[in-house]
Design a protein around this motif. Sequence first.
Motif, PDB file in Angstrom:
ATOM      1  N   ASN A   9      48.054  35.246 -23.253  1.00 29.09           N
ATOM      2  CA  ASN A   9      48.734  35.761 -24.436  1.00 29.09           C
ATOM      3  C   ASN A   9      48.431  34.872 -25.645  1.00 29.09           C
ATOM      4  OD1 ASN A   9      50.241  37.830 -22.963  1.00 29.09           O
ATOM      5  ND2 ASN A   9      51.377  36.107 -22.088  1.00 29.09           N
ATOM      6  N   VAL A  10      48.224  35.484 -26.805  1.00 28.23           N
ATOM      7  CA  VAL A  10      47.930  34.722 -28.018  1.00 28.23           C
ATOM      8  C   VAL A  10      49.183  33.988 -28.485  1.00 28.23           C
ATOM      9  CG1 VAL A  10      47.230  34.867 -30.433  1.00 28.23           C
ATOM     10  CG2 VAL A  10      46.068  36.267 -28.720  1.00 28.23           C
ATOM     11  N   VAL A  11      49.040  32.694 -28.708  1.00 27.24           N
ATOM     12  CA  VAL A  11      50.132  31.867 -29.224  1.00 27.24           C
ATOM     13  C   VAL A  11      50.021  31.732 -30.740  1.00 27.24           C
ATOM     14  CG1 VAL A  11      51.175  29.561 -29.164  1.00 27.24           C
ATOM     15  CG2 VAL A  11      50.315  30.596 -27.053  1.00 27.24           C
ATOM     16  N   GLN A  12      48.838  31.408 -31.216  1.00 27.38           N
ATOM     17  CA  GLN A  12      48.606  31.267 -32.656  1.00 27.38           C
ATOM     18  C   GLN A  12      47.111  31.292 -32.915  1.00 27.38           C
ATOM     19  OE1 GLN A  12      49.037  27.490 -34.591  1.00 27.38           O
ATOM     20  NE2 GLN A  12      48.744  26.309 -32.711  1.00 27.38           N
ATOM     21  N   GLY A  13      46.739  31.378 -34.173  1.00 26.86           N
ATOM     22  CA  GLY A  13      45.344  31.285 -34.585  1.00 26.86           C
ATOM     23  C   GLY A  13      45.269  30.754 -35.993  1.00 26.86           C
ATOM     24  N   TRP A  14      44.168  30.110 -36.328  1.00 28.28           N
ATOM     25  CA  TRP A  14      43.987  29.591 -37.688  1.00 28.28           C
ATOM     26  C   TRP A  14      42.507  29.420 -38.005  1.00 28.28           C
ATOM     27  CZ3 TRP A  14      41.769  24.819 -36.748  1.00 28.28           C
ATOM     28  CH2 TRP A  14      42.190  24.105 -35.612  1.00 28.28           C
ATOM     29  N   GLY A  15      42.241  29.287 -39.299  1.00 28.82           N
ATOM     30  CA  GLY A  15      40.878  29.212 -39.811  1.00 28.82           C
ATOM     31  C   GLY A  15      40.490  30.521 -40.469  1.00 28.82           C
ATOM     32  N   ASP A  16      40.226  30.508 -41.769  1.00 26.52           N
ATOM     33  CA  ASP A  16      39.940  31.744 -42.498  1.00 26.52           C
ATOM     34  C   ASP A  16      38.871  31.487 -43.559  1.00 26.52           C
ATOM     35  OD1 ASP A  16      39.863  34.133 -43.803  1.00 26.52           O
ATOM     36  OD2 ASP A  16      41.944  34.079 -44.516  1.00 26.52           O
ATOM     37  N   PRO A  17      37.610  31.844 -43.268  1.00 27.33           N
ATOM     38  CA  PRO A  17      36.534  31.585 -44.233  1.00 27.33           C
ATOM     39  C   PRO A  17      36.669  32.381 -45.521  1.00 27.33           C
ATOM     40  CG  PRO A  17      35.745  32.910 -42.401  1.00 27.33           C
ATOM     41  CD  PRO A  17      37.111  32.449 -42.024  1.00 27.33           C
ATOM     42  N   THR A  19      39.383  32.585 -47.317  1.00 27.53           N
ATOM     43  CA  THR A  19      40.304  31.904 -48.237  1.00 27.53           C
ATOM     44  C   THR A  19      40.080  30.392 -48.283  1.00 27.53           C
ATOM     45  OG1 THR A  19      42.004  31.643 -46.521  1.00 27.53           O
ATOM     46  CG2 THR A  19      42.064  33.660 -47.855  1.00 27.53           C
ATOM     47  N   GLN A  20      39.367  29.844 -47.320  1.00 29.26           N
ATOM     48  CA  GLN A  20      39.174  28.402 -47.258  1.00 29.26           C
ATOM     49  C   GLN A  20      37.755  28.026 -47.665  1.00 29.26           C
ATOM     50  OE1 GLN A  20      40.516  28.166 -43.033  1.00 29.26           O
ATOM     51  NE2 GLN A  20      41.674  26.386 -43.749  1.00 29.26           N
ATOM     52  N   ASP A  21      37.617  26.867 -48.279  1.00 36.75           N
ATOM     53  CA  ASP A  21      36.303  26.310 -48.541  1.00 36.75           C
ATOM     54  C   ASP A  21      35.660  25.909 -47.216  1.00 36.75           C
ATOM     55  OD1 ASP A  21      34.433  25.068 -50.739  1.00 36.75           O
ATOM     56  OD2 ASP A  21      34.666  23.509 -49.198  1.00 36.75           O
ATOM     57  N   VAL A  22      34.327  25.902 -47.169  1.00 37.00           N
ATOM     58  CA  VAL A  22      33.624  25.600 -45.923  1.00 37.00           C
ATOM     59  C   VAL A  22      33.949  24.206 -45.414  1.00 37.00           C
ATOM     60  CG1 VAL A  22      31.544  24.650 -46.981  1.00 37.00           C
ATOM     61  CG2 VAL A  22      31.381  25.855 -44.793  1.00 37.00           C
ATOM     62  N   SER A  23      34.418  23.331 -46.272  1.00 37.27           N
ATOM     63  CA  SER A  23      34.794  21.981 -45.853  1.00 37.27           C
ATOM     64  C   SER A  23      36.095  21.948 -45.063  1.00 37.27           C
ATOM     65  CB  SER A  23      34.927  21.063 -47.073  1.00 37.27           C
ATOM     66  OG  SER A  23      36.002  21.488 -47.901  1.00 37.27           O
ATOM     67  N   GLU A  24      36.837  23.066 -45.032  1.00 33.40           N
ATOM     68  CA  GLU A  24      38.169  23.078 -44.441  1.00 33.40           C
ATOM     69  C   GLU A  24      38.265  23.771 -43.091  1.00 33.40           C
ATOM     70  OE1 GLU A  24      39.905  24.985 -48.026  1.00 33.40           O
ATOM     71  OE2 GLU A  24      41.312  23.301 -47.959  1.00 33.40           O
ATOM     72  N   PHE A  25      37.235  24.525 -42.696  1.00 39.49           N
ATOM     73  CA  PHE A  25      37.318  25.251 -41.429  1.00 39.49           C
ATOM     74  C   PHE A  25      36.042  25.029 -40.613  1.00 39.49           C
ATOM     75  CE2 PHE A  25      35.062  28.244 -44.121  1.00 39.49           C
ATOM     76  CZ  PHE A  25      34.181  28.885 -43.261  1.00 39.49           C
ATOM     77  N   PRO A  26      36.133  25.163 -39.280  1.00 38.74           N
ATOM     78  CA  PRO A  26      34.987  24.828 -38.404  1.00 38.74           C
ATOM     79  C   PRO A  26      33.973  25.958 -38.297  1.00 38.74           C
ATOM     80  CG  PRO A  26      36.869  25.419 -37.077  1.00 38.74           C
ATOM     81  CD  PRO A  26      37.348  25.455 -38.512  1.00 38.74           C
ATOM     82  N   ARG A  27      33.137  26.099 -39.305  1.00 43.06           N
ATOM     83  CA  ARG A  27      32.110  27.132 -39.279  1.00 43.06           C
ATOM     84  C   ARG A  27      31.151  26.895 -38.123  1.00 43.06           C
ATOM     85  NH1 ARG A  27      27.693  28.548 -44.047  1.00 43.06           N
ATOM     86  NH2 ARG A  27      26.995  30.526 -43.130  1.00 43.06           N
ATOM     87  N   ASN A  28      30.821  27.997 -37.372  1.00 44.14           N
ATOM     88  CA  ASN A  28      29.970  27.898 -36.175  1.00 44.14           C
ATOM     89  C   ASN A  28      30.527  26.873 -35.180  1.00 44.14           C
ATOM     90  OD1 ASN A  28      27.442  28.409 -38.478  1.00 44.14           O
ATOM     91  ND2 ASN A  28      27.729  29.811 -36.770  1.00 44.14           N
ATOM     92  N   ALA A  29      31.785  27.044 -34.841  1.00 40.65           N
ATOM     93  CA  ALA A  29      32.447  26.108 -33.923  1.00 40.65           C
ATOM     94  C   ALA A  29      31.715  26.044 -32.587  1.00 40.65           C
ATOM     95  CB  ALA A  29      33.889  26.536 -33.704  1.00 40.65           C
ATOM     96  N   HIS A  30      31.588  24.825 -32.049  1.00 36.99           N
ATOM     97  CA  HIS A  30      30.940  24.627 -30.754  1.00 36.99           C
ATOM     98  C   HIS A  30      31.530  23.376 -30.120  1.00 36.99           C
ATOM     99  CE1 HIS A  30      28.087  23.930 -27.598  1.00 36.99           C
ATOM    100  NE2 HIS A  30      27.320  24.943 -27.956  1.00 36.99           N
TER     101      HIS A  30
END
Length: 275
Positions: A9-17, A19-30
Amino acid sequence: VIEFDADGNVVQGWGDPSTQDVSEFPRNAHGLFIDHEDNVWIGTFRHHRVMKFTRSGQLLMTIGEYDNNRGSNDTNFLGGPAGIWVDPEDNEVFIADGYRNRRVVVYDGDTGDYLRHWGAYGEVPDDSYSYAQEGPEGSPPRQFSTVHGVVGANDGLIYVADRRGNRIQVFQQNGEFVMEKIIAPETLASGSAFVIALSPDDNQEWLYLADGTNHKVWILHREDLEIVGQFGRGGRQVGQFLRPHGMGIDSHGNLYVGEASTGRRVQKFTVSAVR
């Protein structure tokens, strides 16, 4: 980033390209690791950085710089980080820096200060090394091929998955080489050794290795790296895999395997192994 409970079950989610600058979210997360303080560490292999977040998604620290790589012996920049493990004893961050670089590199988990790094066999990594003459029947390469996964054991040993090298290498935390195990050496393409998980018993008797080319999980006895079993095969059905690429284990021994190809799913397994 999406958080699930043990039942999916989904608890939460975050990260929004959007609305956020690329410095703030994990683009191409690995690669993702939850440390002993509930911080969320995420690698971004195409963009050469590791980011540390709170569980709710607040960015705390970035190691490396977006789209900047200066080779395997640079102390400030990363080159394709793929896996992360944080030692709960001293808060050191071990990074499998291997899509562009050929090393394991260690930083302080509080400050991000560089501590040390090493290549295959604990030697200095050499980015000019050529694999052109290496064959599946030849001697193991002296340099890492694709350093893809890293995990530490309770006894202080560090286990590194060298993906295209088709092997696991084991080190002391200072980078001293201990031993290696070749897994399915005939594997071509992207290799057999993707990511490692250790069983949660006190002695961590079992080691699990996701093999994204042969679409399976290998089971090894951790002490001597003897292969004792395997499960999975290529396919879209339950219990089958299409490129298992990420893996984690919980305190009850349940194994969670994420697929990177058209499977687009995480499967949960209860694993037992008997010698």
